[in-house]
Design an enzyme around this catalytic site. Structure first.
Site, PDB file in Angstrom:
ATOM      1  N   ASP A  32       2.257  -3.373  -9.338  1.00 40.11           N
ATOM      2  CA  ASP A  32       2.113  -2.370  -8.249  1.00 40.11           C
ATOM      3  C   ASP A  32       3.572  -1.868  -7.920  1.00 40.11           C
ATOM      4  O   ASP A  32       4.628  -2.379  -7.907  1.00 40.11           O
ATOM      5  CB  ASP A  32       1.610  -3.072  -7.028  1.00 40.11           C
ATOM      6  CG  ASP A  32       1.022  -1.991  -6.028  1.00 40.11           C
ATOM      7  OD1 ASP A  32      -0.343  -1.875  -6.058  1.00 40.11           O
ATOM      8  OD2 ASP A  32       1.833  -1.314  -5.395  1.00 40.11           O
ATOM      9  N   SER A 116     -13.056   9.038  -8.043  1.00 37.62           N
ATOM     10  CA  SER A 116     -13.373   9.224  -6.765  1.00 37.62           C
ATOM     11  C   SER A 116     -14.631  10.144  -6.661  1.00 37.62           C
ATOM     12  O   SER A 116     -14.652  11.141  -7.419  1.00 37.62           O
ATOM     13  CB  SER A 116     -12.196   9.748  -5.884  1.00 37.62           C
ATOM     14  OG  SER A 116     -12.594   9.933  -4.672  1.00 37.62           O
ATOM     15  N   TYR A 147      -5.950  15.661  -4.232  1.00 38.01           N
ATOM     16  CA  TYR A 147      -6.468  14.313  -4.862  1.00 38.01           C
ATOM     17  C   TYR A 147      -7.489  14.491  -5.726  1.00 38.01           C
ATOM     18  O   TYR A 147      -7.568  13.969  -6.721  1.00 38.01           O
ATOM     19  CB  TYR A 147      -6.960  13.647  -3.557  1.00 38.01           C
ATOM     20  CG  TYR A 147      -7.502  12.096  -3.920  1.00 38.01           C
ATOM     21  CD1 TYR A 147      -6.529  11.138  -4.317  1.00 38.01           C
ATOM     22  CD2 TYR A 147      -9.002  12.004  -3.499  1.00 38.01           C
ATOM     23  CE1 TYR A 147      -7.292   9.943  -4.647  1.00 38.01           C
ATOM     24  CE2 TYR A 147      -9.255  10.700  -3.935  1.00 38.01           C
ATOM     25  CZ  TYR A 147      -8.203   9.545  -4.297  1.00 38.01           C
ATOM     26  OH  TYR A 147      -8.801   8.317  -4.490  1.00 38.01           O
TER      27      TYR A 147
END
Length: 328
Positions: A32, A116, A147
């Site tokens: 990360d 998404s 996005y």
């Protein structure tokens, strides 16, 4: 022992996924961009590293000797973040592209991409009482600006890496994942966490006023984190190559969500509506026909059960933060 990389494993969904993969006995490598001290969950039994996976060199190093990749790494947040940081959201394309390239170089066997519901055509989401979104509703393309476009492009990259190079790819379209051990303040939190925080703060302040973005009649379905993780692993272990919804089909308005949270807190709320705030699409829900047919599965945790666990966790975070601010 299967070696699995969780990219973005210091984040909300990533942390829960790492926990489950370790429970299943995998050797888990976690990367990360955040310092490890800032990760939501840290597991010493995993191999943990802080690296920027937008760089190909780091992706190549991180994927060496890896059997499977779960890519949850992205610069993202709730609607307030993605509407005001479109370029930053688009830059996440570097992470997925370089991870795919590294997977090809290092002969990784399987690759998961977390997409998404923001990929879906906005024209199909312009009413509160909306028809649930089928996977085919992503085209003709008109996703969430920034996005959503990055997610849709990265889905296509996964498809073409399978078609051209034989890399087995899996793509989940997540629908508003929520739960404990995630972002609850700071501007990147999503609606369930933001409203839980506001309700908890109102309770402690002994007021019935909380701010709500929009008129509160915008609708969503919210998916509890434990369902998300179960569905993700089921998809990864399947032979389903096309994008698939992982989302609850329990539609609720933001006003309905607020009322439920008020019941948990034991207060009757009087929302103050901010009509100028970011609102996203008017309505969004998940059609689970395909996942039921292909995986014989769909989310099971009810909204009230998931929200109760989430609210209790966030209320405790608010209490802890206030004690810290007061020097207690």
């Amino acid at each position: 022992m299967k070696k699995v990389l969780v990219a973005g494993g210091g984040g909300f969904i990533g942390g829960w996924l790492v926990k489950e993969l370790l429970f299943k006995g995998y050797k888990v490598f976690v990367v990360d961009i955040k310092p490890i001290s800032d990760w939501y969950q840290v597991f010493p039994e995993a191999n943990n590293a802080s690296k920027d996976l937008s760089l190909l060199e780091n992706c190549t190093q991180a994927t060496l000797g890896i059997d499977e990749i779960y890519n949850l790494a992205a610069d993202m947040g709730g609607m307030g973040f993605i509407e005001n940081n479109k370029a930053a959201c688009m830059m996440s394309v570097l992470i997925n592209t370089h991870l795919l390239m590294a997977a090809k170089i290092n002969e990784v066997s399987k690759f998961f991409f977390s997409s998404s519901a923001c990929v879906y055509n906005a024209d199909k989401q312009n009413k509160s009482l909306i028809a649930p979104l089928k996977e085919d509703d992503a085209y003709p393309a008109m996703p969430e600006d920034g996005y959503g476009w990055e997610k849709l492009f990265s889905e296509r990259m996964c498809r073409h890496f399978y078609e051209d190079y034989g890399l087995e790819t899996r793509v989940a379209r997540y629908h508003n994942i929520y739960g404990p051990n995630g972002t609850w303040q700071g501007g990147r939190e999503k609606a369930p966490a933001a409203l839980s925080r506001k309700v908890a703060e109102a309770k402690l302040a002994k007021t019935d006023k909380i701010g709500v973005w929009g008129d509160g009649e915008q609708t969503r379905s919210f998916t509890f984190i434990k369902d998300c993780i179960e569905g993700t692993i089921k998809l990864m272990e399947s032979d389903v190559r096309e994008p698939i919804n992982i989302g609850s089909n329990e539609l609720v308005s933001i006003n309905g969500l607020t009322k439920i949270l008020g019941e948990f807190a034991g207060i009757t709320l009087n929302p103050v509506f901010d009509l100028a705030a970011p609102k996203g699409v008017r309505g969004r829900n998940s059609d689970n026909t395909k996942i039921l047919r292909l995986l014989d599965w769909e989310p099971r945790v009810s909204l009230k059960d998931g929200l109760k666990e989430t609210y209790q966790w966030i209320e405790q975070q608010v209490i802890n933060a206030q004690k810290l601010a007061q020097g207690n």
